[in-house]
Design a protein around this motif. Structure first.
Motif, mmCIF file in Angstrom:
data_model
loop_
_atom_site.group_PDB
_atom_site.id
_atom_site.type_symbol
_atom_site.label_atom_id
_atom_site.label_comp_id
_atom_site.label_asym_id
_atom_site.label_seq_id
_atom_site.Cartn_x
_atom_site.Cartn_y
_atom_site.Cartn_z
ATOM 1 N N GLU A 15 0.311 -5.708 -4.396
ATOM 2 C CA GLU A 15 -0.514 -5.823 -3.193
ATOM 3 C C GLU A 15 0.199 -5.242 -1.968
ATOM 4 O O GLU A 15 -0.404 -4.559 -1.159
ATOM 5 N N ASP A 16 1.491 -5.537 -1.832
ATOM 6 C CA ASP A 16 2.243 -5.031 -0.677
ATOM 7 C C ASP A 16 2.307 -3.513 -0.689
ATOM 8 O O ASP A 16 2.173 -2.855 0.356
ATOM 9 N N THR A 17 2.519 -2.958 -1.867
ATOM 10 C CA THR A 17 2.600 -1.490 -1.985
ATOM 11 C C THR A 17 1.285 -0.841 -1.601
ATOM 12 O O THR A 17 1.252 0.154 -0.863
ATOM 13 N N THR B 22 0.779 -0.987 2.141
ATOM 14 C CA THR B 22 1.595 0.026 2.824
ATOM 15 C C THR B 22 0.935 1.389 2.735
ATOM 16 O O THR B 22 0.852 2.126 3.729
#
Length: 905
Positions: free
Chosen positions: A536-538, A541
């Motif tokens: 999710e973070d990737t 970003t």
């Protein structure tokens, strides 16, 4: 002063002719801007006067004959229908006048170059002719007449008050060489008139066009033609010619503009040239080093002629014609001077650079930085890539500082790369030499290494990176290297060892510029996706980078890495709209290389979504925008997508055969080689070559493991290897690979997990097959890959059919056909156990199972009849109907009448 049209002018001249015929000498000066119809009026009147019995003498002044004494007067005599005695007298006087200055001696009184007595004698001879019949003298363009002829005609005008003589001359408005003499000697005489002609009004243009083009076309074109011509007759006629041949102002219009300038005052023509160079008259005074009054007069004359409007040419075709008419040296000198003046005035760099380009050889030290600045600004515009390349090429030719030349050459490579990576190869050797000589470093060296690697020069690329490690690295270089480390990890992992190491602070982005920081963020997002799988973070970003990205502000590498982080992270639904937007932006900016690379990503997104027709379309477009040779090692990724799409559609791509041989050997040192091996393996599987497919997949897997890119969301090579093993009757080994892949992936990718279950069903026991395939279909519905879903449902159709569940087989098969059509993979439907409609399903499976009585009951039940209605129609009891239906449901593996096939049994 009143402005007359042609009809009014002719009426005035006719009236003056009547007065002259009655013994009242008259004179008329016809003036007007260029192409207002002065000549047309004069010669039309000359014909009219001759037709009414007047002795008509005509002549025309010409710039080339200004130095010929009595040249115009000689025309009058030679062109006149004189009687023999009059001709003899006139010619004799002309010959005597030509000898008079030499015979007159130093004490003779002369007017110009002619003895005054000869002037009087010539005038007397002409007046004698007027006593016999009315005499009309017509001189067009008198301002170009020789001085002697002008003086003779002025002398004659002063003595014509009571003669049967009418003198009509024409000059342009405000002509410097003629205004003084003619105004003093002709216009101030009470018996002389001034006829000033004007250009055509919009209505006049319409009438002129109607005579040639017809009333309908005239009404349509009149307003536009008047706007482009100002009513100038020559321009109107030329515009019509161009409209009929080219549909827009073109060659004839340009020729007419030059014709007008040829007839203008020389000073006005020079100012027109300056305006053509500058685009406006603003800098004409310093350009020409003349007075402001002179320039203003020239601009007024050109405006009056219909050539200019608000100080600018009315159409670009006019400006282009004026520029083309100049010789190269003159044009270059004007542009060089214009560059100097605009630079001194602080004009934008692109304006100054435009003049420097057209000058060709800027000789000033300030030119190179101006050209560099102009290139930077141009690259931010939608249509600025090609001008930027020209600015940088001129800067490179003009720069004698080796270090600066290396920087310019690097930016030139980047700019050319936007159009076609192949056209930048000529600068790579120069940049490599600059690196060896110590003139190239930092981020420019990284650009050189990437370019060399793109074109397959892997050894040279390693050498560049090794040299970079041996030099001092400033903060900017470290910022570029931080992004380069992540880029090489995902694109060319074997090259990472040749990059200089980074300290923790700079590797994390401390002190980086905004652009370098975004490049690092995007590259790191892709690196994490390929090393660890989606997160999710990737994804967040990647989307954040894309939201702030524009192709004119950021490297394409930034956009590519962010898009691929989403694509390889199984988020094609998020990547697709972003990719579409950037493809459109690249097309608008006329950057075919960028458009091609983004189209290749779009093709990959389509392939992962199961839309194989769209994948082939975008991949082909990418190959058409730039040639296979220009794709370098990146061609492997594009061909991998095409091969997978061909495998799915069951068709071999003719375009592929031409492109395949262009793949460089260095491709297998890059991520693109993995994609190529995977695509080739899928193609081998589709064409019945599982052993070849297994070899490609094992090599692909070895490289992925070696490089740390072994995530199934990128390439699930173990699953395809398992499929090859199943076809080679190695089901046990296949199940081990499937289990390994599921363990590595877990449940984070519904698409990969769904494909794994399909293969387990194929490799496993038949009794578990339907359940596994149903679970696979549920996961693939979520995963969004319609092609893999269609494959699972096709296998499920076969499984239902093998289990005797014909109704379910038919229903699932119908879904397979729909998906296969959507995916352009209709070969999947060909393998189904029967055709696409219920009648075929019944004839192939139901008829052998049901008895005649059962078929009759089933037919009516499928048509919606109740048990009681069926009982009445078939003359059987309701209980018998219920018994038949129980047996029918069991045989067809259905639970209610709505599941019965809709057909006549």
């Amino acid at each position: 002063m009143a402005v007359h049209n042609q009809r009014e002018g002719m009426a005035l001249l006719r009236a003056m002719l009547d007065e002259a015929a009655g013994g009242q000498g008259r004179g008329a000066m016809v003036t007007g801007a260029i192409a207002t119809g002065k000549s047309e009026l004069l010669y039309g009147f000359a014909d009219l006067a001759a037709g009414r019995g007047a002795l008509t003498l005509t002549a025309m002044g010409a710039p080339s004959e200004r130095g010929l004494p009595l040249g115009v007067l000689s025309q009058l005599v030679h062109n006149a229908p004189l009687s023999a005695p009059h001709r003899s007298v006139a010619l004799g006087l002309l010959q005597e006048a030509e000898r008079a200055p030499a015979a007159g001696g130093p004490d003779a009184e002369a007017v110009g170059n002619i003895d005054v007595r000869m002037v009087d004698a010539l005038s007397t001879a002409l007046l004698d002719m007027a006593r016999e019949c009315p005499l009309v003298i017509v001189v067009d363009d008198l301002h170009h007449a020789d001085r002697s002829s002008q003086l003779c005609l002025a002398y004659l005008a002063r003595r014509s008050r009571n003669a049967r003589l009418l003198m009509v001359v024409s000059v342009p408005d405000d002509h410097a060489q003629s205004r003084g003499l003619l105004h003093a000697e002709v216009l101030r005489r009470p018996h002389c008139r001034h006829i000033r002609l004007g250009h055509l009004s919009p209505e006049g243009v319409r009438e002129r066009l109607a005579g040639t083009a017809g009333h309908e076309a005239a009404a349509e074109l009149a307003a536009r033609f008047h706007e482009l011509s100002g009513g100038n007759r020559l321009l109107v006629d030329a515009l019509l010619d161009d409209h009929q041949t080219a549909g827009a102002p073109a060659e004839r219009y340009g020729e007419a503009v030059l014709g007008c300038l040829h007839r203008a005052d020389p000073g006005a023509a020079v100012v027109a040239g300056v305006i053509a160079v500058l685009g406006s008259p603003a800098q004409s005074v310093p350009m020409l080093r003349v007075s402001e009054a002179a320039v203003s007069a020239a601009v007024r004359a050109l405006t009056g002629a219909g050539l200019l409007l608000d100080g600018r040419f009315r159409h670009e075709a006019a400006r282009s014609a004026v520029l083309a008419a100049m010789d190269d040296a003159e044009r270059s000198a004007l542009h060089r001077r214009a560059a100097e003046l605009t630079y001194q005035d602080g004009a934008p760099a692109t304006e100054v650079a435009g003049h420097l380009l057209l000058a060709g050889d800027p000789a000033h030290s300030w030119a190179v930085p101006v050209l560099e600045d102009a290139a930077e600004h141009a690259l931010r515009r939608e249509d600025g890539v090609e001008p930027a390349i020209e600015y940088l090429k001129l800067a490179l030719r003009s720069c004698d500082d080796d270090r600066r030349r290396a920087g310019i050459a690097t930016r030139l490579v980047r700019a050319k790369w936007r159009i076609n990576p192949g056209i930048s190869t000529g600068h790579l050797a120069e940049l490599a030499a600059a690196l060896r000589d110590g003139h190239l470093g930092g981020g420019d060296a990284v650009v050189l290494a990437k370019a060399l690697l793109w074109h397959g020069h892997s050894d040279d690329a390693r050498d560049v990176l090794d040299r970079l490690g041996g030099s001092a690295l400033d903060r900017e270089t470290m910022a570029e290297l931080a992004a380069a480390h992540a880029w090489f990890r995902t694109g060319c992992p074997s090259f990472v060892a040749h990059l200089p190491p980074l300290d923790d602070e700079r590797a994390g982005g401390a002190g980086h510029s905004l652009g370098a920081g975004r490049r690092l963020e995007a590259a790191e997002a892709l690196a994490r996706t390929l090393a660890e799988g989606p997160g999710e973070d990737t994804a967040a970003t990647a989307e954040r980078v894309l939201r702030s990205a524009r192709l004119d502000e950021m490297s394409l590498d930034t956009v590519e890495c962010a898009l691929l982080a989403l694509t390889y992270g199984d988020r094609t639904d998020q990547a697709a709209p972003w990719c579409d937007a950037f493809v459109a932006e690249a097309a608008a900016r006329r950057a075919p290389s960028r458009q091609a690379r983004l189209s290749a990503i779009r093709a990959e997104i389509h392939a992962r979504s199961g839309d194989m027709a769209a994948a082939v379309r975008d991949a082909r477009q990418a190959l058409e925008l730039i040639s296979p040779e220009s794709w370098g090692v990146a061609l492997g990724g594009l061909l991998g997508t095409l091969l997978r799409a061909d495998a799915a559609t069951g068709r071999q791509d003719a375009f592929l055969a031409r492109a395949e041989g262009a793949v460089p050997a260095a491709m297998l040192e890059t991520r693109f080689g993995l994609q190529y091996l995977y695509g080739k393996a899928r193609f081998h599987l589709a064409t019945g070559q599982p052993a070849q497919a297994l070899g490609d997949l094992r090599l692909c897997g070895e490289l992925m493991e070696q490089w740390g890119l072994d995530v199934p969301e990128f390439i699930a090579w173990r699953l395809d290897a398992a499929e090859a093993l199943i076809r080679l009757d190695e089901a046990d080994e296949a199940r081990l690979l499937i289990k390994d892949q599921r363990t590595r992936c877990g449940f984070r990718s519904p698409r990969v997990h769904g494909v794994a279950l399909r293969l387990l069903a194929v490799a496993g026991e038949e009794r578990h097959r339907i359940g596994l395939l149903r679970r696979s279909a549920e996961l693939l519905e979520t995963g969004g890959d319609r092609y893999e879903l269609a494959r699972t449902l096709a296998d499920l159709t076969h499984a239902h059919h093998a289990a005797g569940e014909y109704r379910r087989a038919w229903l699932v098969g119908r879904r397979v056909r729909t998906l296969a059509e959507e995916c352009d993979a209709e070969s999947l439907a060909v393998t189904l156990p029967y055709g696409g409609d219920a009648a075929e399903a019944g004839s192939a499976t139901v008829l052998p199972i049901l008895s005649d009585a059962e078929r009759r009951v089933a037919t009516l039940a499928a048509d919606g009849y109740s048990n009681r209605e069926i009982s009445s129609k078939l003359f059987i009891t309701v209980s018998t109907v219920e018994q038949h239906l129980t047996r029918i449901y069991r045989k067809l593996n259905v639970t209610r009448r709505t599941e019965l096939p809709l057909r006549q049994w």
